[in-house]
Design an enzyme around this catalytic site. Structure first.
Site, PDB file in Angstrom:
ATOM      1  N   ASN A  32      90.930  51.121   8.198  1.00  0.00           N
ATOM      2  CA  ASN A  32      90.639  52.031   7.101  1.00  0.00           C
ATOM      3  C   ASN A  32      91.395  51.630   5.839  1.00  0.00           C
ATOM      4  O   ASN A  32      92.414  50.945   5.921  1.00  0.00           O
ATOM      5  CB  ASN A  32      90.950  53.483   7.501  1.00  0.00           C
ATOM      6  N   SER A  47      86.097  59.060   8.490  1.00  0.00           N
ATOM      7  CA  SER A  47      86.411  58.857   9.904  1.00  0.00           C
ATOM      8  C   SER A  47      85.174  58.469  10.705  1.00  0.00           C
ATOM      9  O   SER A  47      84.130  59.132  10.609  1.00  0.00           O
ATOM     10  CB  SER A  47      86.995  60.158  10.467  1.00  0.00           C
ATOM     11  N   SER A  77      89.496  59.484   7.239  1.00  0.00           N
ATOM     12  CA  SER A  77      90.003  58.656   8.337  1.00  0.00           C
ATOM     13  C   SER A  77      91.056  59.395   9.151  1.00  0.00           C
ATOM     14  O   SER A  77      91.890  60.118   8.601  1.00  0.00           O
ATOM     15  CB  SER A  77      90.626  57.387   7.742  1.00  0.00           C
ATOM     16  N   SER A  78      91.040  59.159  10.463  1.00  0.00           N
ATOM     17  CA  SER A  78      92.017  59.828  11.334  1.00  0.00           C
ATOM     18  C   SER A  78      93.441  59.330  11.063  1.00  0.00           C
ATOM     19  O   SER A  78      94.410  59.946  11.472  1.00  0.00           O
ATOM     20  CB  SER A  78      91.655  59.598  12.803  1.00  0.00           C
ATOM     21  N   GLU A  79      93.559  58.200  10.353  1.00  0.00           N
ATOM     22  CA  GLU A  79      94.899  57.701   9.992  1.00  0.00           C
ATOM     23  C   GLU A  79      95.357  58.232   8.638  1.00  0.00           C
ATOM     24  O   GLU A  79      96.285  57.683   8.035  1.00  0.00           O
ATOM     25  CB  GLU A  79      94.929  56.169   9.996  1.00  0.00           C
ATOM     26  N   HIS A  98      94.415  49.039   6.243  1.00  0.00           N
ATOM     27  CA  HIS A  98      94.790  49.012   7.661  1.00  0.00           C
ATOM     28  C   HIS A  98      93.700  48.295   8.443  1.00  0.00           C
ATOM     29  O   HIS A  98      92.543  48.701   8.409  1.00  0.00           O
ATOM     30  CB  HIS A  98      94.976  50.434   8.179  1.00  0.00           C
ATOM     31  N   HIS A 162      98.643  47.997  18.131  1.00  0.00           N
ATOM     32  CA  HIS A 162      97.618  48.654  17.333  1.00  0.00           C
ATOM     33  C   HIS A 162      97.051  47.731  16.243  1.00  0.00           C
ATOM     34  O   HIS A 162      95.919  47.277  16.367  1.00  0.00           O
ATOM     35  CB  HIS A 162      98.249  49.930  16.742  1.00  0.00           C
TER      36      HIS A 162
HETATM   37 ZN   LIG Z   1      94.069  51.644  13.554  1.00  0.00          ZN
END
Ligand SMILES: [Zn+2]
Length: 220
Positions: A32, A47, A77-79, A98, A162
């Site tokens: 993201n 997301s 985004s979940s981040e 990211h 990750h």
């Molecule tokens: Zn990630």
């Protein structure tokens, strides 16, 4: 901030997101990007939408302080916590990328920092890329670990098991750092097959960074 500025920023965010996706640094919707929108808002990728059909109007505007959605039809985004934590701790950062790129992720899984092996990494990042401790994706703990490990100086941080985060003065700069870190990680792993890689010394890295900042390109 007028509508023209918003649309222009949405389009720049889309352009850089699609570039990272097509280059294989983001795959599926794992990865993201975001950038600042004025002083108190950010704009971030949505997301879990397939990136090959992404439109600029899918980008989500979020309040930097509260994390609430100001404009946009999708969930951010979940981040999001990770992006917000970095913008709050680093006022110089205007954009964050990211990725789940393969060779950087190999270092993230080995939980080893990426040392500077190539001149372009020295030039764009000026130092090794450290690893933040493991925490669940999307969690406040991950956001906290990443912001702390990034510190006040680094331009990139690995997230254990990750992927990679890079920051910059704009989206192009953060995206280019992401590419350069990935190349450096790939070359290092291949170089290991040939023997022991020769790494650049701290002083050499400093000199490369200084020369890049002050003498590289079309400076007069
Ligand atoms: Zn990630």
């Amino acid at each position: 901030m007028n509508d023209n500025d918003l649309e222009k920023t949405q389009k720049t965010l889309l352009k850089n997101t699609l570039a990272m996706y097509r280059e294989g640094l983001i795959f599926g919707s794992w990865g993201n990007l975001s950038c600042k929108l004025g002083e108190d808002k950010i704009i971030i990728t949505p997301s879990a939408l397939p990136y090959d059909n992404l439109q600029y109007t899918d980008m989500v505007v979020v309040d930097l302080e509260t994390g609430t959605v100001v404009e946009g039809k999708w969930k951010p985004s979940s981040e999001l916590p990770l992006h917000l934590a970095i913008y709050k701790s680093r006022r110089d950062v205007q954009a964050i990328v990211h990725t789940h790129s393969i060779f950087s992720s190999a270092f993230a899984v080995a939980r080893q920092e990426i040392p500077v092996a190539l001149e372009e990494l020295a030039q764009l990042a000026g130092g090794n890329i450290p690893v933040a401790k493991y925490a669940l994706p999307g969690s406040d703990k991950l956001a906290d670990n990443a912001a702390k490990t990034l510190g006040t100086e680094s331009f990139g941080v690995l997230l254990a098991n990750h992927g990679l985060i890079t920051v910059g003065e704009d989206l192009e700069a953060a995206a280019q750092r992401s590419r350069v870190i990935e190349r450096n990680a790939q070359v290092l792993l291949w170089s290991n097959l040939l023997g022991t890689p020769g790494l650049l010394e701290k002083e050499e890295v400093k000199e490369l960074r200084r020369k890049f900042l002050y003498f590289y390109g079309q400076h007069k």
